[in-house]
Enzyme design. Structure first.
Site, PDB file in Angstrom:
ATOM      1  N   HIS A 179       0.878  -1.182   0.000  1.00 13.66           N
ATOM      2  CA  HIS A 179       0.000   0.000   0.000  1.00 13.66           C
ATOM      3  C   HIS A 179       0.911   1.226   0.000  1.00 13.66           C
ATOM      4  CE1 HIS A 179      -2.766   2.892   1.966  1.00 13.66           C
ATOM      5  NE2 HIS A 179      -3.754   2.104   1.583  1.00 13.66           N
ATOM      6  N   ASP A 215       3.254  -4.522   7.954  1.00 12.27           N
ATOM      7  CA  ASP A 215       2.013  -3.773   7.799  1.00 12.27           C
ATOM      8  C   ASP A 215       0.877  -4.782   7.920  1.00 12.27           C
ATOM      9  OD1 ASP A 215      -0.310  -2.676   6.821  1.00 12.27           O
ATOM     10  OD2 ASP A 215       0.597  -1.747   5.054  1.00 12.27           O
ATOM     11  N   GLN A 235      -4.431  -5.328   6.778  1.00 14.61           N
ATOM     12  CA  GLN A 235      -5.392  -6.363   6.369  1.00 14.61           C
ATOM     13  C   GLN A 235      -5.167  -7.652   7.164  1.00 14.61           C
ATOM     14  OE1 GLN A 235      -7.812  -5.457   4.453  1.00 14.61           O
ATOM     15  NE2 GLN A 235      -6.926  -3.524   3.776  1.00 14.61           N
ATOM     16  N   LYS A 267     -10.317  -0.868  10.759  1.00 17.34           N
ATOM     17  CA  LYS A 267     -10.465  -2.031   9.867  1.00 17.34           C
ATOM     18  C   LYS A 267     -10.851  -3.278  10.657  1.00 17.34           C
ATOM     19  CE  LYS A 267      -7.186  -0.393   6.443  1.00 17.34           C
ATOM     20  NZ  LYS A 267      -7.880   0.192   5.299  1.00 17.34           N
ATOM     21  N   CYS A 318      -4.831   2.899  -3.501  1.00 15.63           N
ATOM     22  CA  CYS A 318      -3.564   3.265  -2.840  1.00 15.63           C
ATOM     23  C   CYS A 318      -2.467   2.231  -3.080  1.00 15.63           C
ATOM     24  CB  CYS A 318      -3.745   3.468  -1.334  1.00 15.63           C
ATOM     25  SG  CYS A 318      -4.873   4.778  -0.943  1.00 15.63           S
TER      26      CYS A 318
END
Ligand code: PMP
Length: 429
Positions: free
Chosen positions: A127, A210, A213, A236, A387
């Site tokens: 991202h 990261d 998700q 999220k 993104c």
């Protein structure tokens, strides 16, 4: 589908008021969960109660209302610590989101540990928020950014998976940090972070993951994963917007300079010099989003409920059915290109490494036009670059459509979505 499974999924959906609304007169089918998730009642109630019964600034006052607020804020920190299996509360920093967490590390870690001629390695499926902060940091300290490619970039496949064969040669002695993505917000592919971290650690290179998700679609144990930093956003995972978490190993967080200066992150201040508060407050300058951060507790409890016992089993089965159905639909039509297939050779193989995130294009049809027509049918999907411009460009796309499912979505919704998509496609063809 068994009626038992049906009942369990209905009881989960009943907890989330947003799912029962209509759009353009049609029941909402919300498939933009990779961007943000809908909130369960327990988070909404908690937020509302916080503003009424616990609304005072944290860590600062000698009165009961502030104590209650501080307690809720620190309770949420403990919930996050335990959820991630982090060893200490000092490992858990509250930020404003994944983006802020990565920027914090890119600034502070690079200030301390990265210099001229050094190298930062990122992933091709990142991202923008795991690309741009590193470019900015590299510019500041005179370092270079190197990219771990996907099979699309090396020309060895079209799956969108990382090309791990390049890893060893990329991790040269100048590499100071490796920034990974656990699950891509485009391909939905679950990267083998454990294996990559072990390879980096064998060369003494720390790793940031990261987890924007990953935190939703996998069980995260930072000690087992052995990452040095882990970043995610509350919104999220059913929580409030404007709240994020940075997990970091103490050895790094203690050595890194503060990212921002201000109230709450200090020990003593004179006009000439400041000494800093111990972790975690050293990295929490100013009034934090204490209402939103506190609501991470019910949000994580909700996520844990979804991942436990009969509920987990029912949702997992539904997710497997959604993934098979969507993969079959998106790969059996030559007019559709799906970005991120678990295996470049055999359709449907290895779906276990794919989260239910489907990004694709229908040939000769603009993704934005499709999204607009779908909206009129009650279906919310994302279109554009999501993104991740370099990754989409590597697939030869300048925009795409993305349907991202959460554990509360149903196979029925997936079927309606594909029917609506066919109708929209027919209108635009
Ligand atoms: N990384 C990934 C993989 C993401 O999907 C996102 C959000 N789409 C982010 C980072 C950024 O998250 P936030 O905007 O909440 O900071």
């Amino acid at each position: 589908m068994s009626s038992r499974r049906n009942n369990i999924i209905s009881s989960v959906r009943e907890q989330i008021p947003a799912l029962s609304q209509k759009m353009s007169g049609k029941p909402l089918i919300y498939l933009d969960n990779a961007a943000t998730t809908q909130k369960p009642r327990q988070v909404l109630d908690f937020l509302s109660d916080t503003f009424v019964w616990r609304n005072a600034n944290v860590h600062r006052a000698m009165y009961e209302l502030s104590d209650r607020s501080t307690e809720a804020y620190e309770d949420a920190r403990e919930t996050v610590r335990s959820f991630l299996n982090a060893p200490f509360r000092e490992n858990v920093i509250f930020t404003s989101g994944t983006t802020a967490s990565i920027n914090l590390v890119a600034y502070s870690f690079c200030k301390k540990f990265v210099g001229k001629g050094d190298v930062i390695v990122i992933e091709a499926d990142s991202h923008h928020s795991n690309i741009v902060p590193w470019q900015l940091a590299a510019e500041r300290v005179g370092a270079m950014v190197r990219v771990l490619p996907t099979d699309v970039l090396t020309g060895s496949g079209r799956s969108g998976a990382l090309d791990l064969e390049s890893l060893d040669s990329l991790l040269t002695p100048e590499v100071r940090i490796l920034a990974l993505t656990q699950i891509s917000n485009i391909t939905g592919l679950n990267n083998p972070v454990g294996k990559i971290i072990a390879a980096a650690h064998a060369k003494g290179i720390p790793v940031l993951v990261d987890g924007a998700q990953g935190i939703v679609h996998s069980k995260v144990d930072v000690r087992k994963m052995d990452c040095d930093f882990y970043a995610f956003s509350a919104h999220k995972i059913y929580g409030a917007t404007g709240v994020g978490v940075l997990y970091g190993k103490k050895e790094y967080l203690e050595a890194m300079p503060p990212y921002m200066g201000g109230g709450d992150m200090v020990e003593t201040v004179t006009y000439q010099k400041t000494t800093y508060a111990p972790l975690p407050l050293k990295f929490e300058a100013g009034t934090p989003n204490f209402t939103g951060a506190a609501a991470l507790k019910p949000a994580i409890e909700f996520a844990q409920w979804l991942a436990t016992g009969e509920t987990a089993q029912a949702l997992k089965q539904e997710e497997e059915d959604i993934k098979s159905f969507m993969t079959d639909y998106l790969t059996s039509d030559r007019g559709i290109e799906l970005y991120g297939t678990p295996s470049s050779s055999a359709r449907g193989v290895g779906l276990d490494v794919k989260a239910p995130i489907f990004t694709f294009n229908i040939k000769s049809i603009n993704a934005g036009d499709l999204a607009q027509l779908l909206d009129k049918m009650g279906v919310a999907v994302r279109s554009g670059l999501m993104c991740a411009e370099p990754l989409l460009n590597s697939f030869g796309a300048t925009s795409a459509l993305r349907a991202s499912f959460a554990p509360y979505n149903t196979l029925e919704e997936a079927k309606i979505f594909t029917e609506c998509l066919e109708r929209a496609r027919a209108m635009l063809f």
